[in-house]
Motif scaffolding. Structure first.
Motif, PDB file in Angstrom:
ATOM      1  N   PHE A  37       8.287   6.164  -5.071  1.00 47.63           N
ATOM      2  CA  PHE A  37       7.905   4.897  -4.461  1.00 47.63           C
ATOM      3  C   PHE A  37       6.409   4.725  -4.699  1.00 47.63           C
ATOM      4  N   LEU A  38       6.085   3.971  -5.760  1.00 47.73           N
ATOM      5  CA  LEU A  38       4.706   3.814  -6.221  1.00 47.73           C
ATOM      6  C   LEU A  38       4.128   2.478  -5.777  1.00 47.73           C
ATOM      7  N   THR A  39       2.826   2.433  -5.715  1.00 51.31           N
ATOM      8  CA  THR A  39       2.164   1.194  -5.365  1.00 51.31           C
ATOM      9  C   THR A  39       1.272   0.739  -6.517  1.00 51.31           C
ATOM     10  N   ASP A  40       1.282  -0.547  -6.728  1.00 54.69           N
ATOM     11  CA  ASP A  40       0.473  -1.187  -7.769  1.00 54.69           C
ATOM     12  C   ASP A  40      -0.542  -2.061  -7.034  1.00 54.69           C
ATOM     13  N   PRO A  41      -1.644  -1.438  -6.563  1.00 55.48           N
ATOM     14  CA  PRO A  41      -2.598  -2.201  -5.756  1.00 55.48           C
ATOM     15  C   PRO A  41      -3.034  -3.489  -6.448  1.00 55.48           C
ATOM     16  N   ASP A  42      -2.962  -4.558  -5.696  1.00 53.31           N
ATOM     17  CA  ASP A  42      -3.319  -5.881  -6.202  1.00 53.31           C
ATOM     18  C   ASP A  42      -2.487  -6.300  -7.413  1.00 53.31           C
ATOM     19  N   ALA A  43      -1.331  -5.645  -7.607  1.00 54.09           N
ATOM     20  CA  ALA A  43      -0.432  -5.931  -8.737  1.00 54.09           C
ATOM     21  C   ALA A  43      -1.161  -5.821 -10.080  1.00 54.09           C
ATOM     22  N   LYS A  44      -2.100  -4.906 -10.160  1.00 57.44           N
ATOM     23  CA  LYS A  44      -2.927  -4.749 -11.367  1.00 57.44           C
ATOM     24  C   LYS A  44      -2.082  -4.526 -12.626  1.00 57.44           C
ATOM     25  N   ASP A  55       0.837  -1.201   0.000  1.00 56.12           N
ATOM     26  CA  ASP A  55       0.000   0.000   0.000  1.00 56.12           C
ATOM     27  C   ASP A  55       0.879   1.261   0.000  1.00 56.12           C
ATOM     28  N   PRO A  56       0.297   2.419  -0.311  1.00 56.47           N
ATOM     29  CA  PRO A  56       1.085   3.647  -0.431  1.00 56.47           C
ATOM     30  C   PRO A  56       1.768   4.070   0.869  1.00 56.47           C
ATOM     31  N   PHE A  57       1.198   3.729   2.023  1.00 58.91           N
ATOM     32  CA  PHE A  57       1.807   4.099   3.292  1.00 58.91           C
ATOM     33  C   PHE A  57       3.107   3.331   3.512  1.00 58.91           C
ATOM     34  N   VAL A  58       3.098   2.049   3.175  1.00 57.15           N
ATOM     35  CA  VAL A  58       4.302   1.226   3.301  1.00 57.15           C
ATOM     36  C   VAL A  58       5.364   1.705   2.308  1.00 57.15           C
ATOM     37  N   MET A  59       4.962   1.974   1.086  1.00 57.90           N
ATOM     38  CA  MET A  59       5.932   2.435   0.082  1.00 57.90           C
ATOM     39  C   MET A  59       6.533   3.786   0.480  1.00 57.90           C
ATOM     40  N   SER A  60       5.712   4.673   1.017  1.00 61.45           N
ATOM     41  CA  SER A  60       6.208   5.968   1.485  1.00 61.45           C
ATOM     42  C   SER A  60       7.222   5.782   2.612  1.00 61.45           C
ATOM     43  N   ALA A  61       6.897   4.937   3.566  1.00 59.57           N
ATOM     44  CA  ALA A  61       7.804   4.663   4.683  1.00 59.57           C
ATOM     45  C   ALA A  61       9.100   4.029   4.189  1.00 59.57           C
ATOM     46  N   TRP A  62       9.001   3.174   3.187  1.00 62.99           N
ATOM     47  CA  TRP A  62      10.199   2.520   2.654  1.00 62.99           C
ATOM     48  C   TRP A  62      11.124   3.545   2.000  1.00 62.99           C
ATOM     49  N   GLY A  63      10.548   4.480   1.271  1.00 67.18           N
ATOM     50  CA  GLY A  63      11.359   5.552   0.692  1.00 67.18           C
ATOM     51  C   GLY A  63      12.060   6.354   1.772  1.00 67.18           C
ATOM     52  N   LYS A  64      11.339   6.683   2.828  1.00 69.01           N
ATOM     53  CA  LYS A  64      11.918   7.443   3.940  1.00 69.01           C
ATOM     54  C   LYS A  64      12.993   6.633   4.654  1.00 69.01           C
ATOM     55  N   ALA A  65      12.764   5.337   4.831  1.00 70.44           N
ATOM     56  CA  ALA A  65      13.754   4.471   5.479  1.00 70.44           C
ATOM     57  C   ALA A  65      15.044   4.413   4.672  1.00 70.44           C
TER      58      ALA A  65
END
Length: 169
Positions: free
Chosen positions: A111-118, A91-101
């Motif tokens: 850091f983009l998210t592909d919900p459900d790997a669509k 999800d976007p919150f995890v991807m955002s945190a990963w970029g910050k980490a």
């Protein structure tokens, strides 16, 4: 749609989600608001490196894949790359945190998210068993795919790592 390959047009309907980085929400514990990111529109007139990972905060992704792109950002820019983006099913919150980490600031790497790997499923590059995004890299130059590499070996970066992408530019 079959897997993208060099010479193909990038699809015209690719929309990811992300949380833009801002100074006021730059701490890993800060949350922003997810917004749509119309990659097809944003990248239509740019040279882009999009790499995909099975998941944020996972071993190969965190130890080698993302750090390789961070280290090679200057080299990618020298080759004319306007946008570097990583995508995963998280999800976007995890991807955002990963970029910050990873101490990525601003839009150095999106850091983009592909919900459900669509998107990954639409090009046939999602893991069938888990439904997650596979590990791959795509170079898009003004709407045309100039490189597309899918990893077939677990943990490999032979086709999707920064060195492989740089060699293709």
């Amino acid at each position: 749609m079959p897997a993208l390959k060099a010479g193909d047009s990038f699809p015209s309907d690719v929309v990811f989600q992300y949380i833009p980085w801002t100074e006021e929400s730059g701490e890993i514990t800060s949350c922003g608001i997810p917004i749509p990111y119309n990659a097809s529109k944003e990248w239509a007139n740019k040279k882009v490196v999009l790499f995909a990972v099975p998941g944020a905060f996972t071993p190969t992704c965190s130890v080698s894949h993302v750090p390789g792109y961070i280290k090679n950002l200057p080299n990618l820019r020298e080759k004319g790359v306007d946008v570097v983006a990583v995508v995963a099913f998280n999800d976007p919150f995890v991807m955002s945190a990963w970029g910050k980490a990873n101490q990525v600031r601003g839009d150095d790497i999106l850091f983009l998210t592909d919900p459900d790997a669509k998107f990954s499923k639409s090009i046939g590059w999602a893991d069938e068993a888990s439904g997650r995004t596979s590990r791959y890299a795509i170079v898009i130059d003004h709407g045309k795919v100039t490189y597309a590499g899918l990893e077939t070996e677990r943990g490999s970066l032979k086709k999707s790592g920064a060195d492989a992408v740089l060699a293709s530019l």
